[in-house]
Design a protein around this motif. Structure first.
Motif, short mmCIF file in Angstrom:
data_model
loop_
_atom_site.label_atom_id
_atom_site.label_comp_id
_atom_site.label_asym_id
_atom_site.label_seq_id
_atom_site.Cartn_x
_atom_site.Cartn_y
_atom_site.Cartn_z
N LYS A 1 0.83 -1.20 0.00
CA LYS A 1 0.00 0.00 0.00
C LYS A 1 0.87 1.25 0.00
O LYS A 1 1.89 1.30 0.68
CB LYS A 1 -0.91 0.00 1.22
N GLU A 2 0.47 2.23 -0.76
CA GLU A 2 1.23 3.48 -0.86
C GLU A 2 0.77 4.44 0.23
O GLU A 2 0.13 5.46 -0.03
CB GLU A 2 1.07 4.09 -2.25
N GLN A 3 1.08 4.10 1.46
CA GLN A 3 0.75 4.97 2.59
C GLN A 3 1.71 4.64 3.73
O GLN A 3 2.25 3.54 3.80
CB GLN A 3 -0.70 4.76 3.03
N PRO A 4 1.96 5.60 4.59
CA PRO A 4 2.90 5.35 5.69
C PRO A 4 2.32 4.39 6.72
O PRO A 4 1.10 4.23 6.83
CB PRO A 4 3.11 6.74 6.30
N PHE A 5 3.21 3.74 7.45
CA PHE A 5 2.77 2.88 8.55
C PHE A 5 2.20 3.75 9.67
O PHE A 5 2.69 4.84 9.94
CB PHE A 5 3.93 2.04 9.07
N LYS A 6 1.18 3.24 10.35
CA LYS A 6 0.52 4.01 11.40
C LYS A 6 0.95 3.59 12.80
O LYS A 6 1.04 4.42 13.70
CB LYS A 6 -1.01 3.85 11.27
N SER A 7 1.17 2.30 12.99
CA SER A 7 1.35 1.79 14.35
C SER A 7 2.79 1.51 14.73
O SER A 7 3.07 1.29 15.92
CB SER A 7 0.52 0.50 14.51
N ARG A 8 3.71 1.48 13.77
CA ARG A 8 5.11 1.18 14.06
C ARG A 8 6.02 2.09 13.24
O ARG A 8 5.66 2.49 12.12
CB ARG A 8 5.45 -0.28 13.73
N VAL A 9 7.18 2.38 13.80
CA VAL A 9 8.26 3.01 13.04
C VAL A 9 9.17 1.89 12.58
O VAL A 9 9.58 1.04 13.39
CB VAL A 9 9.04 4.02 13.89
#
Length: 386
Positions: A27-35
């Motif tokens: 998916k072309e979106q940043p991760f939300k729950s982890r770095v």
């Protein structure tokens, strides 16, 4: 699909046919729950007419292209770390150019980057002084920040050689942390990754060493983004992350137990700064997006398949793991050759590489099985397998 002949652990030959390849949905979106940082390898220039042990050259085009690949998958890049053969072929002068070029590339594409700062311009020796260690750290930290990168404060071989007590470590780290401009990521690298770091933090007992490290973090919490520990001991990592100050992240460096540690438990989780993410980047990206969606079952279905490969790549001697990382990039077409700076392609046996190929296939990590098979054939033929 064409087959090839491989060598197994008992020395006998067998025929193997790779599967259908990877099918990860990214998916072309940043991760939300982890770095999630991937430590990134460097691509050597195989045509450089220089001593490959003392003066290996970097293929800048393909090295930077691989970083763009990692950013395209949503991963952050940890630059000029041990995965890039820092201290094992990549010296400080080469690291400076790598950091400068990669930070500029990160700015151009909007990627996140953090860069290793250590003391490797100092030759570890008992005559080195604590002040010289501090000066070396300052030089590298100032350079990273001047380029616009976040600092990953790497463990120091020179400090390990000269420190007489835990207080020496506390003095050095306190001085450096008080003078950085933005919070850093500390890196505690275990002796399995670098034997010269045995007894880091002033103790060979890891629990006592952890107490010293935690004391440094608590006293300088406003200057510490997080800590990456690479001890390959899940229970020690869990214990330490529960003792961190609020707001300080635990970045797992455990290439054996990362799936469990990133998922976490009722008390918290680890973020990631992993060398294995270089080799399993598409799987890591797909798994982390599944975790964002609360689909822990899918997360485990993806990542657990990669763990046998990671344990194989990072088997003892652990510091030779870079060979497997670069071999994966070669199999998947990210570079045209299997050559490494410092000649490190020779650090693993042909048997090891054959098993790596099979484990990568079983994890769905061969992007183009036909290409990977043809490249594996070249390697096996060079090793005398017909």
């Amino acid at each position: 699909m064409s087959s090839l002949t491989l060598l197994n652990e008992n020395g006998s030959l067998y025929t193997y046919t790779a599967g259908k390849g990877s099918e990860f949905t990214i998916k072309e979106q940043p991760f939300k729950s982890r770095v999630a940082f991937s430590a990134a390898h460097v691509v050597s220039n195989p045509f450089a007419n220089t001593d490959p042990l003392k003066d290996a050259q970097i293929d800048w085009e393909n090295t930077l292209a691989y970083r763009r690949h990692l950013w395209s998958l949503g991963l952050a890049v940890a630059e000029a770390m041990d995965t890039a053969q820092r201290g094992m072929g990549l010296n400080w002068e080469m690291a400076k150019e790598l950091i400068s070029r990669s930070v500029a590339e990160a700015k151009a594409v909007g990627g996140r980057i953090a860069c290793g700062a250590g003391t490797d311009q100092l030759i570890p020796h008992p005559d080195v002084t604590i002040d010289e260690v501090i000066a070396a750290y300052e030089e590298q930290c100032e350079f990273v920040e001047a380029q616009g990168g976040q600092i990953i404060l790497m463990a120091s071989r020179a400090l390990a050689a000269v420190a007489k007590s835990p207080e020496d470590y506390e003095h050095v780290y306190r001085h450096i942390l008080q003078n950085v401009k933005r919070p850093v990521i500390l890196h505690w690298l275990g002796e399995m990754f670098d034997p010269a770091l045995k007894g880091y933090w002033g103790h060979t007992d890891l629990d006592k060493a952890m107490e010293v490290c935690l004391r440094v973090i608590h006293e300088n919490a406003d200057k510490v983004d997080g800590i990456k520990i690479s001890l390959l001991d899940a229970e020690k990592e869990i214990r330490m992350r529960r003792l961190l100050p609020d707001g300080v992240r635990m970045y797992t460096g455990d290439d054996f137990n990362y799936a469990r540690l990133i998922e976490g438990d009722e008390y918290g989780h680890s973020d990631a700064l992993l060398g294995i993410f270089d080799a399993i980047a598409p799987a890591a990206s797909a798994a982390l997006h599944a975790l964002d969606e609360g689909n822990n079952k899918k997360y485990h279905e993806i990542l657990e398949k990669t763990v046998p490969l990671s344990r194989h790549i990072f088997q003892a001697p652990t510091y030779s793991y870079k060979t497997g990382i670069v071999f994966m990039a070669y199999l998947n077409g990210h570079q045209s050759h299997f050559r490494m700076i410092g000649g490190a392609e020779s650090a693993r046996s042909i048997t090891h590489l054959c098993q790596l190929f099979v484990l990568a296939d079983e994890a769905g990590l061969l992007v183009d099985p036909e290409l990977a098979t043809n490249r594996m054939k070249l390697v096996t033929e060079l090793a005398g397998i017909n």
